[in-house]
Design a protein around this motif. Structure first.
Motif, PDB file in Angstrom:
ATOM      1  N   GLU A  65       0.795  -1.226   0.134  1.00 16.48           N
ATOM      2  CA  GLU A  65      -0.022   0.046   0.091  1.00 16.48           C
ATOM      3  C   GLU A  65       0.898   1.272  -0.044  1.00 16.48           C
ATOM      4  OE1 GLU A  65      -3.302   2.075   2.681  1.00 16.48           O
ATOM      5  OE2 GLU A  65      -2.768   0.085   3.239  1.00 16.48           O
ATOM      6  N   ASP A  66       0.650   2.300  -0.818  1.00 19.80           N
ATOM      7  CA  ASP A  66       1.390   3.690  -0.927  1.00 19.80           C
ATOM      8  C   ASP A  66       0.712   4.317   0.073  1.00 19.80           C
ATOM      9  OD1 ASP A  66       2.627   5.609  -1.687  1.00 19.80           O
ATOM     10  OD2 ASP A  66       2.060   5.676  -3.753  1.00 19.80           O
ATOM     11  N   LYS A  67       1.385   4.947   0.971  1.00 19.60           N
ATOM     12  CA  LYS A  67       0.842   5.743   2.024  1.00 19.60           C
ATOM     13  C   LYS A  67       0.535   7.176   1.578  1.00 19.60           C
ATOM     14  CE  LYS A  67       5.269   6.761   4.251  1.00 19.60           C
ATOM     15  NZ  LYS A  67       5.957   6.898   5.479  1.00 19.60           N
ATOM     16  N   HIS A  68       1.186   7.418   0.213  1.00 19.16           N
ATOM     17  CA  HIS A  68       1.082   8.940  -0.183  1.00 19.16           C
ATOM     18  C   HIS A  68       0.391   8.778  -1.517  1.00 19.16           C
ATOM     19  CE1 HIS A  68       4.650   9.937   2.062  1.00 19.16           C
ATOM     20  NE2 HIS A  68       5.271   8.860   1.655  1.00 19.16           N
ATOM     21  N   ALA A  69      -0.465   7.655  -1.514  1.00 24.26           N
ATOM     22  CA  ALA A  69      -1.578   7.795  -2.632  1.00 24.26           C
ATOM     23  C   ALA A  69      -2.683   8.424  -2.320  1.00 24.26           C
ATOM     24  CB  ALA A  69      -1.782   6.321  -3.161  1.00 24.26           C
ATOM     25  N   VAL A  70      -3.502   8.928  -3.434  1.00 23.91           N
ATOM     26  CA  VAL A  70      -4.680   9.648  -3.199  1.00 23.91           C
ATOM     27  C   VAL A  70      -5.804   8.588  -2.558  1.00 23.91           C
ATOM     28  CG1 VAL A  70      -6.572  10.907  -4.123  1.00 23.91           C
ATOM     29  CG2 VAL A  70      -4.100  11.294  -4.859  1.00 23.91           C
ATOM     30  N   ASP A  71      -6.461   8.897  -1.778  1.00 30.18           N
ATOM     31  CA  ASP A  71      -7.725   8.203  -1.239  1.00 30.18           C
ATOM     32  C   ASP A  71      -8.600   7.775  -2.284  1.00 30.18           C
ATOM     33  OD1 ASP A  71      -9.578   6.872   0.298  1.00 30.18           O
ATOM     34  OD2 ASP A  71     -10.404   8.696   1.095  1.00 30.18           O
ATOM     35  N   PRO A  72      -8.943   6.617  -2.600  1.00 34.95           N
ATOM     36  CA  PRO A  72      -9.748   6.205  -3.865  1.00 34.95           C
ATOM     37  C   PRO A  72     -11.196   6.934  -3.692  1.00 34.95           C
ATOM     38  CG  PRO A  72      -8.986   4.193  -2.848  1.00 34.95           C
ATOM     39  CD  PRO A  72      -8.432   5.353  -1.676  1.00 34.95           C
ATOM     40  N   LYS A  73     -11.831   7.077  -2.511  1.00 37.39           N
ATOM     41  CA  LYS A  73     -13.021   7.645  -2.134  1.00 37.39           C
ATOM     42  C   LYS A  73     -12.918   9.061  -2.474  1.00 37.39           C
ATOM     43  CE  LYS A  73     -14.576   4.475   1.281  1.00 37.39           C
ATOM     44  NZ  LYS A  73     -15.107   4.460   2.816  1.00 37.39           N
ATOM     45  N   GLN A  74     -11.986   9.798  -2.544  1.00 33.31           N
ATOM     46  CA  GLN A  74     -11.704  11.155  -2.639  1.00 33.31           C
ATOM     47  C   GLN A  74     -11.694  11.306  -4.119  1.00 33.31           C
ATOM     48  OE1 GLN A  74      -8.145  13.195  -1.397  1.00 33.31           O
ATOM     49  NE2 GLN A  74      -8.819  14.921  -1.879  1.00 33.31           N
ATOM     50  N   GLY A  75     -10.921  10.380  -5.015  1.00 35.65           N
ATOM     51  CA  GLY A  75     -10.926  10.272  -6.228  1.00 35.65           C
ATOM     52  C   GLY A  75     -12.202  10.266  -6.992  1.00 35.65           C
ATOM     53  N   ILE A  76     -13.162   9.471  -6.557  1.00 33.43           N
ATOM     54  CA  ILE A  76     -14.263   8.956  -6.829  1.00 33.43           C
ATOM     55  C   ILE A  76     -15.298  10.299  -6.616  1.00 33.43           C
ATOM     56  CG2 ILE A  76     -16.486   7.755  -6.598  1.00 33.43           C
ATOM     57  CD1 ILE A  76     -14.669   5.313  -5.742  1.00 33.43           C
ATOM     58  N   ARG A  77     -15.176  10.908  -5.759  1.00 35.84           N
ATOM     59  CA  ARG A  77     -16.056  11.950  -5.501  1.00 35.84           C
ATOM     60  C   ARG A  77     -15.639  13.393  -6.451  1.00 35.84           C
ATOM     61  NH1 ARG A  77     -15.086  10.734   0.125  1.00 35.84           N
ATOM     62  NH2 ARG A  77     -13.361  12.278   0.264  1.00 35.84           N
ATOM     63  N   ARG A  78     -14.372  13.353  -6.384  1.00 31.54           N
ATOM     64  CA  ARG A  78     -13.682  14.332  -7.709  1.00 31.54           C
ATOM     65  C   ARG A  78     -14.176  14.246  -9.110  1.00 31.54           C
ATOM     66  NH1 ARG A  78      -8.134  13.820  -7.868  1.00 31.54           N
ATOM     67  NH2 ARG A  78      -8.289  14.330  -5.444  1.00 31.54           N
ATOM     68  N   ASP A  79     -14.135  12.953  -9.521  1.00 39.03           N
ATOM     69  CA  ASP A  79     -14.884  12.604 -10.790  1.00 39.03           C
ATOM     70  C   ASP A  79     -16.291  12.610 -10.886  1.00 39.03           C
ATOM     71  OD1 ASP A  79     -12.350  11.742 -11.423  1.00 39.03           O
ATOM     72  OD2 ASP A  79     -12.623   9.548 -11.036  1.00 39.03           O
ATOM     73  N   LYS A  80     -17.043  12.508  -9.757  1.00 42.97           N
ATOM     74  CA  LYS A  80     -18.507  12.545  -9.691  1.00 42.97           C
ATOM     75  C   LYS A  80     -18.635  14.372  -9.937  1.00 42.97           C
ATOM     76  CE  LYS A  80     -22.633  11.609  -7.385  1.00 42.97           C
ATOM     77  NZ  LYS A  80     -23.367  12.463  -8.303  1.00 42.97           N
ATOM     78  N   ALA A  81     -17.865  15.012  -9.215  1.00 42.14           N
ATOM     79  CA  ALA A  81     -18.163  16.358  -9.370  1.00 42.14           C
ATOM     80  C   ALA A  81     -17.881  16.827 -10.787  1.00 42.14           C
ATOM     81  CB  ALA A  81     -17.268  17.013  -8.399  1.00 42.14           C
ATOM     82  N   LYS A  82     -16.842  16.472 -11.322  1.00 40.28           N
ATOM     83  CA  LYS A  82     -16.574  16.913 -12.818  1.00 40.28           C
ATOM     84  C   LYS A  82     -17.699  16.311 -13.753  1.00 40.28           C
ATOM     85  CE  LYS A  82     -11.542  17.217 -12.761  1.00 40.28           C
ATOM     86  NZ  LYS A  82     -10.413  16.650 -13.076  1.00 40.28           N
ATOM     87  N   ASP A  83     -17.987  15.352 -13.622  1.00 48.28           N
ATOM     88  CA  ASP A  83     -19.349  14.617 -14.322  1.00 48.28           C
ATOM     89  C   ASP A  83     -20.263  15.433 -14.059  1.00 48.28           C
ATOM     90  OD1 ASP A  83     -20.146  12.765 -16.163  1.00 48.28           O
ATOM     91  OD2 ASP A  83     -21.280  11.934 -14.557  1.00 48.28           O
ATOM     92  N   ASP A  84     -20.840  15.751 -12.858  1.00 51.25           N
ATOM     93  CA  ASP A  84     -21.974  16.607 -12.740  1.00 51.25           C
ATOM     94  C   ASP A  84     -21.654  17.861 -13.295  1.00 51.25           C
ATOM     95  OD1 ASP A  84     -22.929  14.468 -10.878  1.00 51.25           O
ATOM     96  OD2 ASP A  84     -22.483  15.300  -9.216  1.00 51.25           O
ATOM     97  N   GLU A  85     -20.783  18.713 -13.376  1.00 52.74           N
ATOM     98  CA  GLU A  85     -20.749  20.105 -13.882  1.00 52.74           C
ATOM     99  C   GLU A  85     -20.584  19.586 -15.424  1.00 52.74           C
ATOM    100  OE1 GLU A  85     -17.125  22.066 -12.922  1.00 52.74           O
ATOM    101  OE2 GLU A  85     -16.879  21.338 -11.094  1.00 52.74           O
ATOM    102  N   LEU A  86     -20.275  18.756 -15.948  1.00 53.92           N
ATOM    103  CA  LEU A  86     -20.040  18.517 -17.527  1.00 53.92           C
ATOM    104  C   LEU A  86     -21.915  18.164 -17.567  1.00 53.92           C
ATOM    105  CD1 LEU A  86     -19.045  18.197 -20.277  1.00 53.92           C
ATOM    106  CD2 LEU A  86     -18.743  15.665 -19.557  1.00 53.92           C
TER     107      LEU A  86
END
Length: 56
Positions: A10-31
């Motif tokens: 496990e990479d302790k510096h990697a982005v939290d997968p849940k945070q990435g999903i929220r970011r992707d959903k926000a971009k999709d919602d804007e589009l």
């Protein structure tokens, strides 16, 4: 007995997968909102911001 080898620890510096999903959903919602607000139109909506023009 030896420890089991883990080729991808496990990479302790990697982005939290849940945070990435929220970011992707926000971009999709804007589009989707942009598409809905611009219908009917001939020009497609861009999900990125246009860059500033370079001076001549």
């Amino acid at each position: 007995m030896t420890e089991k080898f883990d080729p991808a620890p496990e990479d302790k510096h990697a982005v939290d997968p849940k945070q990435g999903i929220r970011r992707d959903k926000a971009k999709d919602d804007e589009l989707q909102k942009g598409l809905k607000d611009s219908f009917p139109a001939s020009d497609p909506v861009s999900s990125t911001q246009a860059s500033e023009a370079t001076p001549d």
